[in-house]
Design an enzyme around this catalytic site. Structure first.
Site, PDB file in Angstrom:
ATOM      1  N   CYS A 284       0.811  -1.224   0.000  1.00 48.93           N
ATOM      2  CA  CYS A 284       0.000   0.000   0.000  1.00 48.93           C
ATOM      3  C   CYS A 284       0.843   1.272   0.000  1.00 48.93           C
ATOM      4  O   CYS A 284       0.640   2.171  -0.822  1.00 48.93           O
ATOM      5  CB  CYS A 284      -0.996  -0.025   1.154  1.00 48.93           C
ATOM      6  N   HIS A 332      -2.730   1.441   6.831  1.00 48.24           N
ATOM      7  CA  HIS A 332      -3.071   1.323   5.409  1.00 48.24           C
ATOM      8  C   HIS A 332      -3.215   2.711   4.802  1.00 48.24           C
ATOM      9  O   HIS A 332      -3.649   3.659   5.465  1.00 48.24           O
ATOM     10  CB  HIS A 332      -4.376   0.536   5.226  1.00 48.24           C
ATOM     11  N   HIS A 344      -5.779   1.846  -4.339  1.00 45.81           N
ATOM     12  CA  HIS A 344      -4.889   1.314  -3.303  1.00 45.81           C
ATOM     13  C   HIS A 344      -4.496  -0.120  -3.630  1.00 45.81           C
ATOM     14  O   HIS A 344      -5.113  -0.782  -4.471  1.00 45.81           O
ATOM     15  CB  HIS A 344      -5.545   1.404  -1.923  1.00 45.81           C
TER      16      HIS A 344
END
Length: 369
Positions: A284, A332, A344
């Protein structure tokens, strides 16, 4: 007499139960056996998890793996810096050692020449000299040479001390590097352990349940079909090989943000690989770092450092190119592309995709440029 012999064979302190006492002892023994059997049975036959429970546990394991991945990324960045420092210090020590050896050689030549010239007592040298003026002039050079020798010795000592200090610093940095490498190994073990546990859990599902789970994952992870929507959803191929924002999508606030968004669209469909920063795979924070690198901006490596890499913005003021962060541990990150959506890298097994920012607990956002 016989009765006495029979009693003598009994162990001391042993009593036989009879009547109500015997019935109570038997009942207790049976209850204990039943409890032990039940405990053994429950240990051997744990209640089977439902598909929903398995999915929830698998999702948590993936989140744990991602949090460990960000810790791994941070430790790797520090280990790389420590390795560079160790290499630089060793190179400096080698360079200074070479200079020291050159200075020692020069000092040795000077000392040998002075010894050859100064073997006789100075008064005797003057008496034997055929040219006293030449001798006196030469003796002043010898005195100067002695001063130069003393200076050279002092310089050599300084060089030795400097090399010792550099080597001590190199040893310290080597210890830091070893600690970072141990930290890397620990986080790597956390990642692989969480992913292995997730795979084992998925194997507990029946074939039909696994099919439903995988179908749901594919539906969640599908890249939007080709064509612009009225809401400005991105246009992309099913594989994500060619994807650009649609004409109706919100525009980025500046050229660099537009470049970062364009890069993220170009990464759609590429796999998630923990620790990866592109170009063929990403995690990520690796994706957001690579997107902004394409725009000429250097971001830190981890989610918990990227959140401080720009100006914080509220959710209501989000613009394409902003970094959006999730979960309380800031584990994240995605790149906001407008209309409540982000691009993402979700998790292992899930390719880079467009997703609503509402699908995870929102933790904050940062505007890079």
């Amino acid at each position: 007499m016989a009765a006495h012999r029979k009693a003598a064979h009994r162990k001391p302190g042993q009593r036989l139960f009879s009547g109500a006492a015997a019935r109570s002892a038997a009942a207790l023994a049976l209850a204990g056996a039943a409890t032990a059997t039940a405990a053994t049975g429950s240990a051997q036959a744990e209640p089977r998890r439902t598909a929903a429970q398995v999915k929830a546990e698998v999702d948590q394991l993936y989140r744990d793996a991602e949090a460990a991945t960000e810790r791994y990324n941070g430790a790797k960045e520090k280990a790389t810096a420590a390795a560079r420092s160790v290499d630089a210090l060793r190179d400096e020590a080698a360079r200074r050692t070479e200079q020291l050896n050159t200075a020692r050689a020069a000092l040795g030549s000077l000392a040998a020449a002075q010894y050859r010239a100064g073997g006789l007592d100075p008064a005797l040298q003057l008496a034997l000299s055929s040219d006293p003026d030449e001798y006196l002039e030469r003796s002043s050079y010898v005195e100067l040479a002695g001063d130069r020798q003393a200076g050279a010795l002092s310089g050599i000592q300084r060089r030795i001390n400097g090399i010792s200090q550099i080597r001590a610093r190199a040893e310290g940095e080597s210890a830091v590097l070893a600690a970072r490498e141990a930290e890397l190994a620990r986080h790597k073990k956390e990642i692989t352990s969480s992913l292995a546990d997730a795979r084992r859990l998925l194997q507990t599902l029946t074939a039909a349940e696994r099919d439903r789970y995988e179908a749901a994952q594919r539906a969640d992870e599908a890249v939007p079909a080709t064509g612009a929507s009225a809401t400005g959803s991105p246009s992309a191929t099913a594989s994500g090989a060619s994807a650009t924002p649609s004409a109706g999508a919100p525009s980025a606030p500046n050229g660099r943000a537009a470049q970062a968004v364009a890069f993220a669209y170009g990464a759609l469909g590429k796999p998630y690989v923990w620790g990866a920063t592109g170009p063929s795979a990403f995690d990520c924070s690796g994706l957001t770092q690579a997107a902004w690198r394409a725009a000429g901006v250097s971001l830190p490596r981890t989610t918990y450092t990227q959140i401080n890499a720009g100006q914080r913005v509220s959710r209501a003021r989000l613009a394409p190119g902003d970094l959006v962060f999730f979960y309380s541990g800031i584990s994240h990150v995605g790149l906001y592309v407008g209309d409540g959506k982000m691009i993402h890298a979700p998790r292992p097994g899930a390719p880079v995709r467009v997703a609503p920012i509402d699908e995870m607990p929102f933790a904050g956002a940062t505007r890079v440029a």
